[in-house]
Design a protein around this motif. Structure first.
Motif, PDB file in Angstrom:
ATOM      1  N   MET A   1     -10.076  12.306 -17.454  1.00  6.49           N
ATOM      2  CA  MET A   1     -10.677  11.853 -18.716  1.00  6.49           C
ATOM      3  C   MET A   1     -11.614  10.676 -18.485  1.00  6.49           C
ATOM      4  SD  MET A   1      -7.424  11.976 -21.253  1.00  6.49           S
ATOM      5  CE  MET A   1      -6.553  13.497 -21.591  1.00  6.49           C
TER       6      MET A   1
ATOM      7  N   VAL B   1       0.996   1.165   3.642  1.00  2.00           N
ATOM      8  CA  VAL B   1       0.662  -0.244   3.916  1.00  2.00           C
ATOM      9  C   VAL B   1       1.839  -1.133   3.502  1.00  2.00           C
ATOM     10  CG1 VAL B   1      -0.853  -2.169   3.360  1.00  2.00           C
ATOM     11  CG2 VAL B   1      -1.788   0.134   3.515  1.00  2.00           C
TER      12      VAL B   1
ATOM     13  N   GLU C   1      -2.853   7.023   3.407  1.00  2.00           N
ATOM     14  CA  GLU C   1      -2.133   7.405   2.190  1.00  2.00           C
ATOM     15  C   GLU C   1      -0.653   7.538   2.515  1.00  2.00           C
ATOM     16  OE1 GLU C   1      -2.523   8.159  -1.213  1.00  2.00           O
ATOM     17  OE2 GLU C   1      -0.406   8.677  -0.990  1.00  2.00           O
ATOM     18  N   LYS C   2       0.185   7.010   1.627  1.00  2.00           N
ATOM     19  CA  LYS C   2       1.624   7.038   1.936  1.00  2.00           C
ATOM     20  C   LYS C   2       2.262   8.413   1.705  1.00  2.00           C
ATOM     21  CE  LYS C   2       3.323   5.221  -2.492  1.00  2.00           C
ATOM     22  NZ  LYS C   2       4.072   4.172  -3.171  1.00  2.00           N
TER      23      LYS C   2
ATOM     24  N   PRO D   1      -7.895   9.139  -7.028  1.00  2.00           N
ATOM     25  CA  PRO D   1      -9.301   9.352  -7.404  1.00  2.00           C
ATOM     26  C   PRO D   1     -10.209   8.211  -6.962  1.00  2.00           C
ATOM     27  CG  PRO D   1      -7.845   9.680  -9.298  1.00  2.00           C
ATOM     28  CD  PRO D   1      -6.974   9.272  -8.165  1.00  2.00           C
ATOM     29  N   ALA D   2      -9.755   6.974  -7.056  1.00  2.00           N
ATOM     30  CA  ALA D   2     -10.594   5.834  -6.678  1.00  2.00           C
ATOM     31  C   ALA D   2     -10.775   5.777  -5.165  1.00  2.00           C
ATOM     32  CB  ALA D   2      -9.975   4.533  -7.187  1.00  2.00           C
TER      33      ALA D   2
ATOM     34  N   GLY E   1       5.133   8.914 -13.119  1.00  2.00           N
ATOM     35  CA  GLY E   1       3.804   8.317 -13.248  1.00  2.00           C
ATOM     36  C   GLY E   1       3.888   7.008 -14.019  1.00  2.00           C
TER      37      GLY E   1
ATOM     38  N   ARG F   1      -8.496   2.744 -16.976  1.00  2.00           N
ATOM     39  CA  ARG F   1      -7.586   3.322 -15.981  1.00  2.00           C
ATOM     40  C   ARG F   1      -7.768   4.835 -15.783  1.00  2.00           C
ATOM     41  NH1 ARG F   1      -2.947   5.822 -18.405  1.00  2.00           N
ATOM     42  NH2 ARG F   1      -3.093   5.746 -20.662  1.00  2.00           N
TER      43      ARG F   1
ATOM     44  N   THR G   1      -5.641  16.365 -16.234  1.00  2.00           N
ATOM     45  CA  THR G   1      -6.820  16.270 -17.106  1.00  2.00           C
ATOM     46  C   THR G   1      -7.576  14.981 -16.785  1.00  2.00           C
ATOM     47  OG1 THR G   1      -5.259  15.401 -18.742  1.00  2.00           O
ATOM     48  CG2 THR G   1      -6.047  17.658 -19.073  1.00  2.00           C
TER      49      THR G   1
ATOM     50  N   GLY H   1      -9.981   1.082  -8.829  1.00  2.00           N
ATOM     51  CA  GLY H   1      -9.016   1.947  -9.517  1.00  2.00           C
ATOM     52  C   GLY H   1      -8.273   1.186 -10.591  1.00  2.00           C
ATOM     53  N   ARG H   2      -7.056   1.621 -10.860  1.00  2.00           N
ATOM     54  CA  ARG H   2      -6.358   1.046 -12.017  1.00  2.00           C
ATOM     55  C   ARG H   2      -5.864  -0.388 -11.799  1.00  2.00           C
ATOM     56  NH1 ARG H   2      -0.707   1.497 -11.285  1.00  2.00           N
ATOM     57  NH2 ARG H   2      -0.164   3.161  -9.840  1.00  2.00           N
TER      58      ARG H   2
ATOM     59  N   GLY I   1      -3.446  11.526  -5.117  1.00  2.00           N
ATOM     60  CA  GLY I   1      -2.707  10.552  -5.932  1.00  2.00           C
ATOM     61  C   GLY I   1      -2.263  11.168  -7.243  1.00  2.00           C
ATOM     62  N   ALA I   2      -2.526  10.473  -8.343  1.00  2.73           N
ATOM     63  CA  ALA I   2      -2.086  10.946  -9.656  1.00  2.73           C
ATOM     64  C   ALA I   2      -2.716  12.299  -9.997  1.00  2.73           C
ATOM     65  CB  ALA I   2      -2.461   9.912 -10.721  1.00  2.73           C
TER      66      ALA I   2
ATOM     67  N   ILE J   1      -1.280  14.760 -12.973  1.00  2.44           N
ATOM     68  CA  ILE J   1      -2.170  14.390 -14.086  1.00  2.44           C
ATOM     69  C   ILE J   1      -3.371  15.323 -13.966  1.00  2.44           C
ATOM     70  CG2 ILE J   1      -3.330  12.491 -15.284  1.00  2.44           C
ATOM     71  CD1 ILE J   1      -0.344  11.955 -14.758  1.00  2.44           C
TER      72      ILE J   1
ATOM     73  N   GLY K   1      -4.933   4.249   0.048  1.00  2.00           N
ATOM     74  CA  GLY K   1      -4.633   4.984  -1.178  1.00  2.00           C
ATOM     75  C   GLY K   1      -5.661   6.069  -1.426  1.00  2.00           C
TER      76      GLY K   1
ATOM     77  N   MET L   1      -9.145   8.669 -14.946  1.00  2.00           N
ATOM     78  CA  MET L   1      -9.558   9.072 -13.593  1.00  2.00           C
ATOM     79  C   MET L   1     -11.072   9.177 -13.394  1.00  2.00           C
ATOM     80  SD  MET L   1      -6.453  11.562 -12.386  1.00  2.00           S
ATOM     81  CE  MET L   1      -6.433  12.717 -13.730  1.00  2.00           C
TER      82      MET L   1
HETATM   83  C1  LIG Z   1       1.809   9.521 -17.056  1.00  2.00           C
HETATM   84  C2  LIG Z   1       0.350   9.294 -16.867  1.00  2.00           C
HETATM   85  C3  LIG Z   1      -0.549  10.060 -17.601  1.00  2.00           C
HETATM   86  C4  LIG Z   1      -1.918   9.875 -17.408  1.00  2.00           C
HETATM   87  N1  LIG Z   1      -2.792  10.704 -18.064  1.00  2.00           N
HETATM   88  C5  LIG Z   1      -4.107  10.659 -17.725  1.00  2.00           C
HETATM   89  C6  LIG Z   1      -5.004  11.657 -18.202  1.00  2.00           C
HETATM   90  O1  LIG Z   1      -4.636  12.563 -18.923  1.00  2.00           O
HETATM   91  N2  LIG Z   1      -6.299  11.574 -17.800  1.00  2.00           N
HETATM   92  C7  LIG Z   1      -6.755  10.590 -16.958  1.00  2.00           C
HETATM   93  O2  LIG Z   1      -7.943  10.600 -16.604  1.00  2.00           O
HETATM   94  N3  LIG Z   1      -5.920   9.642 -16.507  1.00  2.00           N
HETATM   95  C8  LIG Z   1      -4.619   9.661 -16.849  1.00  2.00           C
HETATM   96  N4  LIG Z   1      -3.749   8.737 -16.336  1.00  2.00           N
HETATM   97  C9  LIG Z   1      -4.289   7.591 -15.565  1.00  2.00           C
HETATM   98  C10 LIG Z   1      -4.697   7.930 -14.160  1.00  2.00           C
HETATM   99  O3  LIG Z   1      -3.948   9.002 -13.625  1.00  2.00           O
HETATM  100  C11 LIG Z   1      -4.584   6.731 -13.212  1.00  2.00           C
HETATM  101  O4  LIG Z   1      -4.870   5.529 -13.839  1.00  2.00           O
HETATM  102  C12 LIG Z   1      -5.547   6.977 -12.037  1.00  2.00           C
HETATM  103  O5  LIG Z   1      -5.082   8.074 -11.301  1.00  2.00           O
HETATM  104  C13 LIG Z   1      -5.700   5.754 -11.179  1.00  2.00           C
HETATM  105  O6  LIG Z   1      -6.379   6.123 -10.007  1.00  2.00           O
HETATM  106  P1  LIG Z   1      -6.166   5.299  -8.678  1.00  2.00           P
HETATM  107  O7  LIG Z   1      -6.939   6.008  -7.626  1.00  2.00           O
HETATM  108  O8  LIG Z   1      -6.420   3.872  -8.963  1.00  2.00           O
HETATM  109  O9  LIG Z   1      -4.593   5.377  -8.399  1.00  2.00           O
HETATM  110  P2  LIG Z   1      -3.557   6.618  -8.054  1.00  2.00           P
HETATM  111  O10 LIG Z   1      -4.086   7.865  -8.635  1.00  2.00           O
HETATM  112  O11 LIG Z   1      -2.283   6.086  -8.517  1.00  2.00           O
HETATM  113  O12 LIG Z   1      -3.680   6.677  -6.487  1.00  2.00           O
HETATM  114  C14 LIG Z   1      -3.177   5.659  -5.658  1.00  2.00           C
HETATM  115  C15 LIG Z   1      -2.830   6.249  -4.313  1.00  2.00           C
HETATM  116  O13 LIG Z   1      -2.427   5.205  -3.437  1.00  2.00           O
HETATM  117  C16 LIG Z   1      -1.267   5.613  -2.718  1.00  2.00           C
HETATM  118  N5  LIG Z   1      -0.548   4.400  -2.320  1.00  2.00           N
HETATM  119  C17 LIG Z   1       0.113   3.537  -3.127  1.00  2.00           C
HETATM  120  N6  LIG Z   1       0.657   2.528  -2.404  1.00  2.00           N
HETATM  121  C18 LIG Z   1       0.311   2.751  -1.118  1.00  2.00           C
HETATM  122  C19 LIG Z   1       0.570   2.059   0.093  1.00  2.00           C
HETATM  123  N7  LIG Z   1       1.278   0.926   0.112  1.00  2.00           N
HETATM  124  N8  LIG Z   1       0.078   2.574   1.248  1.00  2.00           N
HETATM  125  C20 LIG Z   1      -0.644   3.733   1.252  1.00  2.00           C
HETATM  126  N9  LIG Z   1      -0.910   4.435   0.118  1.00  2.00           N
HETATM  127  C21 LIG Z   1      -0.458   3.950  -1.053  1.00  2.00           C
HETATM  128  C22 LIG Z   1      -0.511   6.455  -3.713  1.00  2.00           C
HETATM  129  O14 LIG Z   1       0.426   7.297  -3.090  1.00  2.00           O
HETATM  130  C23 LIG Z   1      -1.652   7.217  -4.386  1.00  2.00           C
HETATM  131  O15 LIG Z   1      -1.974   8.405  -3.702  1.00  2.00           O
HETATM  132  C24 LIG Z   1      -2.378   8.900 -16.501  1.00  2.00           C
HETATM  133  C25 LIG Z   1      -1.463   8.141 -15.754  1.00  2.00           C
HETATM  134  C26 LIG Z   1      -0.123   8.347 -15.922  1.00  2.00           C
HETATM  135  C27 LIG Z   1       0.826   7.579 -15.077  1.00  2.00           C
END
Ligand SMILES: Cc1cc2nc3c(=O)[nH]c(=O)nc-3n(C[C@H](O)[C@H](O)[C@H](O)COP(=O)(O)OP(=O)(O)OC[C@H]3O[C@@H](n4cnc5c(N)ncnc54)[C@H](O)[C@@H]3O)c2cc1C
Length: 432
Positions: free
Chosen positions: A62, A113, A44-45, A24-25, A289, A381, A60, A367-368, A51-52, A58, A21, A383
């Motif tokens: 925060m 994965v 990454e898929k 950001p995380a 999202g 949760r 901004t 991450g989240r 990602g987000a 997304i 994945g 970024m």
């Molecule tokens: C609608 C919405 C609005 C938001 N607004 C904000 C905001 O304004 N500010 C802020 O800071 N945060 C905001 N968030 C929260 C934030 O975007 C997420 O919580 C954050 O991006 C989580 O980071 P992450 O790296 O854990 O996951 P993600 O950013 O979700 O990244 C996960 C990655 O893993 C990949 N992946 C998933 N499954 C697999 C797999 N099986 N195999 C390979 N790759 C895989 C995905 O494609 C993705 O690229 C918002 C979220 C949403 C949904």
């Protein structure tokens, strides 16, 4: 049986630290591990990284964390200085991919994965679906940064979904950007008392449009973020409740409904706001999202009370995390909490145990999807906080590989010492 089948699959890659994945995380986890000299493979898929933060639109970033984390580095890379200003997702896709390369991270895209290889309770790698079919990747340590906790769940880690009372999760949205705005109007929050040129309240107008049906059912505020190009606004408005982001059918239903809502919300803006008459949709998230899906069971669980009391921990890996309880209503419009409750937070620590499964070895998560309650998740949760988690957890995995011990057996003070050497502040009270 499953493991016998997996063992016969062709070996695609081997590495020391595998990060699944590239959100950001995961990005920060991969770079952090690579900076310790480990051979790191990030998979990454999707067909781009971020990602987000990129594909999810997304824009901004925060949340506060202590000084010296990778959030500061990415703030520079995104040209936002870590502030809540919309970044350019196109620049971000390229710059983040380059950042990985410059830091020696090997990257595979279009690699999903779909299984985990194990020996007893130790993870030994993952099974991925590629255009050439199923293949194996062997790794000494695996970091689940999928957001959905997919790797951990496939490895057998228990998880929770939604709030304790009824299992409902936060709603889904697709954020999007409009261009062609000839107005200074912005409104980022329920507490902004934005006025229209004729002195009417913008928020009151949104509420009326919600009641009359001009806005979608659960939409009573249309947040408009400015700060990038003058004629553009990032729109955070559409919302769909009762969907599960790990269900393929729900993802498809969310995509259709939220894209319908994009046009309904944009028509509301065109028809009601002076200067928005000619606005048009410029870009939107490439997928719906989902704010919340699985929350994994870790050795420790972050609770809402840890956040409201600003609990500090000896085993801290992310220090002075700070964001409100931002629970978009799982069962209707608006927020689940009133402003006073939402803002009752103090800078808190996230301990190592929230990233470590109870039973499974050679696996960490970040991450989240980390271990926390529904309400606590609504805060951690965001970024900037996920970036700081990634850095700490990537480092923990790398140190474990170098010391030839499972990551779950790492001495927390060794990880902390290294983080501090990198300039990450873990034990003082400043929040940036
Ligand atoms: C609608 C919405 C609005 C938001 N607004 C904000 C905001 O304004 N500010 C802020 O800071 N945060 C905001 N968030 C929260 C934030 O975007 C997420 O919580 C954050 O991006 C989580 O980071 P992450 O790296 O854990 O996951 P993600 O950013 O979700 O990244 C996960 C990655 O893993 C990949 N992946 C998933 N499954 C697999 C797999 N099986 N195999 C390979 N790759 C895989 C995905 O494609 C993705 O690229 C918002 C979220 C949403 C949904």
């Amino acid at each position: 049986m499953e493991q016998t089948f997996f063992a016969k699959l062709p070996l695609l890659e081997e590495c020391q630290v595998l990060v699944a994945g590239a959100g950001p995380a995961g990005l920060c986890a991969a770079v952090s591990a690579a900076r310790e000299g480990c051979d790191v493979l990030l998979i990454e898929k999707l067909g781009s990284v971020g990602g987000a933060l990129t594909a999810g639109h997304i824009r901004t970033c925060m949340g506060g964390v202590s000084e010296g984390t990778m959030r500061d580095e990415l703030g520079k890379l995104l040209e936002t200085g870590g502030a809540c200003i919309p970044h350019d997702t196109e620049k971000a896709k390229y710059r983040l991919a380059l950042w990985l390369k410059e830091n020696g991270v090997r990257l595979l895209l279009g690699t999903c994965v779909c299984g985990v290889t194990k020996e007893a309770s130790s993870v030994t790698g993952v099974v991925v679906a590629t255009a050439d079919g199923l293949m194996r990747i062997d790794a000494k340590e695996v970091i689940d940064a999928t957001g959905d906790g997919t790797v951990a769940v496939l490895a057998g880690v228990p998880f929770e979904k939604g709030r304790a009372s009824d299992g409902l999760m936060q709603p889904a949205s697709i954020l999007y950007t409009i261009a062609g705005v000839e107005s200074d109007l912005v409104c980022t929050h329920e507490s902004d008392d934005t006025l229209l040129p004729d002195s009417r309240s913008y928020l009151a107008l949104c509420k009326e449009a919600h009641l009359s049906g001009e806005l979608p059912k659960n939409v009573d505020i249309v947040r408009l973020y400015g700060g990038a190009a003058k004629d553009e606004r990032l729109v955070n408005a559409n919302q769909l409740c009762y969907v599960d982001g790990t269900s393929p059918a729900d993802i498809a239903a969310s995509d259709l409904e939220l894209r319908r809502q994009i046009h309904q919300v944009t028509n509301f803006l065109r028809n009601n706001l002076p200067g928005f008459e000619h606005c048009r949709v410029l870009q939107s998230g490439e997928m719906p999202g989902f704010r919340e899906t699985r929350r994994l069971e870790g050795r420790e669980k972050l609770e809402a009370s840890d956040i409201s009391s600003g609990r500090k921990r000896e085993d801290v890996l992310v220090h002075n995390a700070l964001f409100c309880f931002d629970t978009h209503n799982p069962d209707g419009g608006g927020q689940a909490e009133d402003l006073e409750t939402a803002r009752a937070v103090k800078p808190y620590d996230i301990p190592f145990g929230c990233f470590v499964p109870k039973e499974i070895r050679h696996l960490l998560f970040v991450g989240r999807c980390i271990s926390g309650s529904h309400k606590a998740h609504s805060s951690y949760r965001v970024m900037n906080i996920c970036m700081a988690m990634g850095e700490a957890v990537g480092l923990a995995a790398a140190l474990a590989v170098i010391r030839k011990i499972p990551s779950c057996e790492m001495n927390v003070s060794d990880i902390q010492q290294k983080l501090e050497q990198r300039g990450v502040c873990l034990f003082d009270s400043k929040v940036s």
